[in-house]
Write a protein that holds these residues in place. Structure first.
Motif, PDB file in Angstrom:
ATOM      1  N   ILE A  17       0.856  -1.185   0.000  1.00 29.79           N
ATOM      2  CA  ILE A  17       0.000   0.000   0.000  1.00 29.79           C
ATOM      3  C   ILE A  17       0.891   1.234   0.000  1.00 29.79           C
ATOM      4  CG2 ILE A  17      -1.663   1.341   1.339  1.00 29.79           C
ATOM      5  CD1 ILE A  17      -2.790  -1.278   2.400  1.00 29.79           C
ATOM      6  N   ASP A  18       0.672   2.129  -0.932  1.00 34.54           N
ATOM      7  CA  ASP A  18       1.473   3.346  -1.011  1.00 34.54           C
ATOM      8  C   ASP A  18       1.022   4.317   0.076  1.00 34.54           C
ATOM      9  OD1 ASP A  18       3.096   5.425  -1.693  1.00 34.54           O
ATOM     10  OD2 ASP A  18       2.420   5.592  -3.765  1.00 34.54           O
ATOM     11  N   LYS A  19       1.828   4.456   1.120  1.00 34.64           N
ATOM     12  CA  LYS A  19       1.477   5.345   2.233  1.00 34.64           C
ATOM     13  C   LYS A  19       2.066   6.741   2.078  1.00 34.64           C
ATOM     14  CE  LYS A  19       1.550   1.353   5.341  1.00 34.64           C
ATOM     15  NZ  LYS A  19       2.251   0.466   4.397  1.00 34.64           N
ATOM     16  N   ARG A  20       2.838   6.948   1.012  1.00 37.28           N
ATOM     17  CA  ARG A  20       3.449   8.263   0.828  1.00 37.28           C
ATOM     18  C   ARG A  20       2.398   9.372   0.830  1.00 37.28           C
ATOM     19  NH1 ARG A  20       6.210   8.583  -4.481  1.00 37.28           N
ATOM     20  NH2 ARG A  20       4.443   7.289  -5.115  1.00 37.28           N
ATOM     21  N   MET A  21       2.646  10.376   1.638  1.00 37.32           N
ATOM     22  CA  MET A  21       1.812  11.570   1.741  1.00 37.32           C
ATOM     23  C   MET A  21       0.450  11.316   2.378  1.00 37.32           C
ATOM     24  SD  MET A  21       3.860  13.855   0.896  1.00 37.32           S
ATOM     25  CE  MET A  21       5.464  13.055   0.982  1.00 37.32           C
TER      26      MET A  21
ATOM     27  N   SER B  64      -5.048  18.396  -2.711  1.00 36.43           N
ATOM     28  CA  SER B  64      -5.072  19.378  -3.788  1.00 36.43           C
ATOM     29  C   SER B  64      -3.817  19.282  -4.653  1.00 36.43           C
ATOM     30  CB  SER B  64      -5.202  20.793  -3.202  1.00 36.43           C
ATOM     31  OG  SER B  64      -5.156  21.769  -4.214  1.00 36.43           O
ATOM     32  N   GLN B  65      -2.668  19.142  -3.995  1.00 36.05           N
ATOM     33  CA  GLN B  65      -1.417  19.028  -4.731  1.00 36.05           C
ATOM     34  C   GLN B  65      -1.352  17.727  -5.537  1.00 36.05           C
ATOM     35  OE1 GLN B  65       0.774  21.201  -5.270  1.00 36.05           O
ATOM     36  NE2 GLN B  65       2.603  20.119  -5.969  1.00 36.05           N
ATOM     37  N   LYS B  66      -1.849  16.635  -4.960  1.00 37.77           N
ATOM     38  CA  LYS B  66      -1.866  15.359  -5.684  1.00 37.77           C
ATOM     39  C   LYS B  66      -2.716  15.455  -6.939  1.00 37.77           C
ATOM     40  CE  LYS B  66      -2.594  11.532  -3.442  1.00 37.77           C
ATOM     41  NZ  LYS B  66      -3.173  10.579  -2.466  1.00 37.77           N
ATOM     42  N   GLU B  67      -3.841  16.140  -6.841  1.00 39.99           N
ATOM     43  CA  GLU B  67      -4.722  16.275  -7.997  1.00 39.99           C
ATOM     44  C   GLU B  67      -4.068  17.096  -9.100  1.00 39.99           C
ATOM     45  OE1 GLU B  67      -8.291  17.885  -6.389  1.00 39.99           O
ATOM     46  OE2 GLU B  67      -8.929  15.995  -5.479  1.00 39.99           O
ATOM     47  N   ARG B  68      -3.232  18.085  -8.714  1.00 43.43           N
ATOM     48  CA  ARG B  68      -2.579  18.941  -9.702  1.00 43.43           C
ATOM     49  C   ARG B  68      -1.332  18.292 -10.301  1.00 43.43           C
ATOM     50  NH1 ARG B  68      -3.258  23.037  -5.835  1.00 43.43           N
ATOM     51  NH2 ARG B  68      -1.005  23.017  -5.469  1.00 43.43           N
ATOM     52  N   GLU B  69      -0.492  17.709  -9.449  1.00 45.38           N
ATOM     53  CA  GLU B  69       0.815  17.251  -9.910  1.00 45.38           C
ATOM     54  C   GLU B  69       1.156  15.811  -9.550  1.00 45.38           C
ATOM     55  OE1 GLU B  69       3.995  19.929  -9.056  1.00 45.38           O
ATOM     56  OE2 GLU B  69       2.746  21.718  -9.280  1.00 45.38           O
ATOM     57  N   GLY B  70       0.289  15.139  -8.789  1.00 39.26           N
ATOM     58  CA  GLY B  70       0.573  13.766  -8.391  1.00 39.26           C
ATOM     59  C   GLY B  70       1.555  13.715  -7.225  1.00 39.26           C
ATOM     60  N   LEU B  71       1.993  12.512  -6.908  1.00 35.70           N
ATOM     61  CA  LEU B  71       2.933  12.318  -5.809  1.00 35.70           C
ATOM     62  C   LEU B  71       4.364  12.609  -6.265  1.00 35.70           C
ATOM     63  CD1 LEU B  71       1.546   8.987  -4.310  1.00 35.70           C
ATOM     64  CD2 LEU B  71       1.449  11.247  -3.241  1.00 35.70           C
ATOM     65  N   PRO B  72       5.278  12.888  -5.332  1.00 37.84           N
ATOM     66  CA  PRO B  72       6.677  13.069  -5.703  1.00 37.84           C
ATOM     67  C   PRO B  72       7.229  11.791  -6.332  1.00 37.84           C
ATOM     68  CG  PRO B  72       6.294  13.745  -3.419  1.00 37.84           C
ATOM     69  CD  PRO B  72       5.060  13.054  -3.884  1.00 37.84           C
ATOM     70  N   PRO B  73       8.222  11.916  -7.205  1.00 38.15           N
ATOM     71  CA  PRO B  73       8.832  10.705  -7.780  1.00 38.15           C
ATOM     72  C   PRO B  73       9.458   9.853  -6.685  1.00 38.15           C
ATOM     73  CG  PRO B  73      10.084  12.673  -8.361  1.00 38.15           C
ATOM     74  CD  PRO B  73       8.830  13.137  -7.716  1.00 38.15           C
ATOM     75  N   SER B  74       9.416   8.548  -6.889  1.00 43.73           N
ATOM     76  CA  SER B  74       9.932   7.621  -5.880  1.00 43.73           C
ATOM     77  C   SER B  74      11.026   6.745  -6.476  1.00 43.73           C
ATOM     78  CB  SER B  74       8.793   6.737  -5.361  1.00 43.73           C
ATOM     79  OG  SER B  74       9.245   5.823  -4.390  1.00 43.73           O
ATOM     80  N   GLU B  75      12.138   6.637  -5.761  1.00 40.57           N
ATOM     81  CA  GLU B  75      13.229   5.767  -6.201  1.00 40.57           C
ATOM     82  C   GLU B  75      12.975   4.327  -5.767  1.00 40.57           C
ATOM     83  OE1 GLU B  75      17.043   7.023  -4.916  1.00 40.57           O
ATOM     84  OE2 GLU B  75      16.734   9.127  -5.471  1.00 40.57           O
ATOM     85  N   PRO B  76      13.516   3.353  -6.505  1.00 38.77           N
ATOM     86  CA  PRO B  76      13.480   1.964  -6.015  1.00 38.77           C
ATOM     87  C   PRO B  76      14.194   1.885  -4.667  1.00 38.77           C
ATOM     88  CG  PRO B  76      14.187   2.053  -8.306  1.00 38.77           C
ATOM     89  CD  PRO B  76      14.164   3.467  -7.825  1.00 38.77           C
ATOM     90  N   LYS B  77      13.655   1.096  -3.758  1.00 39.56           N
ATOM     91  CA  LYS B  77      14.209   1.022  -2.409  1.00 39.56           C
ATOM     92  C   LYS B  77      15.568   0.336  -2.408  1.00 39.56           C
ATOM     93  CE  LYS B  77      12.998  -0.287   2.336  1.00 39.56           C
ATOM     94  NZ  LYS B  77      13.142   1.086   2.853  1.00 39.56           N
ATOM     95  N   ALA B  78      16.541   0.975  -1.785  1.00 39.67           N
ATOM     96  CA  ALA B  78      17.866   0.380  -1.604  1.00 39.67           C
ATOM     97  C   ALA B  78      17.939  -0.253  -0.228  1.00 39.67           C
ATOM     98  CB  ALA B  78      18.945   1.452  -1.742  1.00 39.67           C
ATOM     99  N   MET B  79      18.336  -1.507  -0.163  1.00 44.80           N
ATOM    100  CA  MET B  79      18.449  -2.242   1.103  1.00 44.80           C
ATOM    101  C   MET B  79      19.918  -2.611   1.327  1.00 44.80           C
ATOM    102  SD  MET B  79      15.347  -2.669   2.467  1.00 44.80           S
ATOM    103  CE  MET B  79      15.388  -4.177   3.422  1.00 44.80           C
TER     104      MET B  79
END
Length: 206
Positions: free
Chosen positions: A107-111, A186-201
């Motif tokens: 589940i994408d919990k970002r923001m 409001s920001q998500k509707e205008r521009e979406g979520l910030p770009p996300s990098e693949p997780k480094a472990m």
């Protein structure tokens, strides 16, 4: 928009319930739906590190955790309330949150906005508050704040109703959460979520 409220107290009518009731009333005034889930009086086993959830089919127990994960997926934010137990959250709540955040990694919990509330008779609130916030800060979730640490004092709901500063802290907290939820939506509707990098472990072994 909807915010999920988690009552981590074993007492369904205790101080945490009062704090969440105040919180929810402000959210509704702001036009945001609030749903409360009682967790602290449920039988919630801890994570047994079986890795079943890595298959993407939820937790191996298929219990309350999976139910709340589905609600969290649809929610704009989550509020977690706990009494203080030895300067920590209630153990049942910790087991619940460990499994919820680990098993719902798909589940994408970002923001999604995260908020913690702590009730105590006297001390241990800051340590409990800090521990709860870590679930949010490891998940790219903005953490909402108030004009004081998010605590309310009293051994019973009747005592907590006399904590004018604590009640004001809850109202301010709820208004701030409403503002954040609306602003992020409001920001998500205008521009979406910030770009996300693949997780480094990275594991460090010496």
């Amino acid at each position: 928009m909807k915010v999920l409220l988690i009552n981590g107290s074993p007492k369904a009518d205790g101080v945490c319930a009062l704090a969440l009731e105040v919180f929810a009333s402000v959210l509704r005034e702001e036009g945001i739906e609030a749903e409360t889930v009682q967790v602290g009086n449920r039988n919630v086993p801890g994570c047994k590190a079986c890795s079943f959830c890595l298959k993407g089919e939820g937790c191996v127990y298929h219990d309350l955790v999976d139910d709340v994960a589905r609600k969290l997926d649809e929610a704009a934010g989550i509020v977690v309330a706990s009494p203080v137990y030895y300067a920590s959250p209630n153990g049942t709540l910790v087991s619940f949150l460990d499994r919820l955040f680990y098993s719902s990694r798909r589940i994408d919990k970002r923001m999604k906005v995260g908020c913690s509330i702590v009730s105590c008779r006297r001390g241990g609130a800051s340590a409990t508050f800090d521990m709860l916030n870590k679930y949010f800060t490891i998940s790219e979730m903005p953490v909402v704040s108030s004009r004081y640490w998010n605590s309310i004092h009293g051994n019973t709901a009747e005592e907590a109703r006399q904590d004018a500063e604590g009640l004001q802290t809850m109202r301010t907290l709820a208004r701030n959460m409403a503002f954040l939820v609306k602003a992020i939506q409001s920001q998500k509707e205008r521009e979406g979520l910030p770009p996300s990098e693949p997780k480094a472990m990275t594991n460090f072994i010496r």
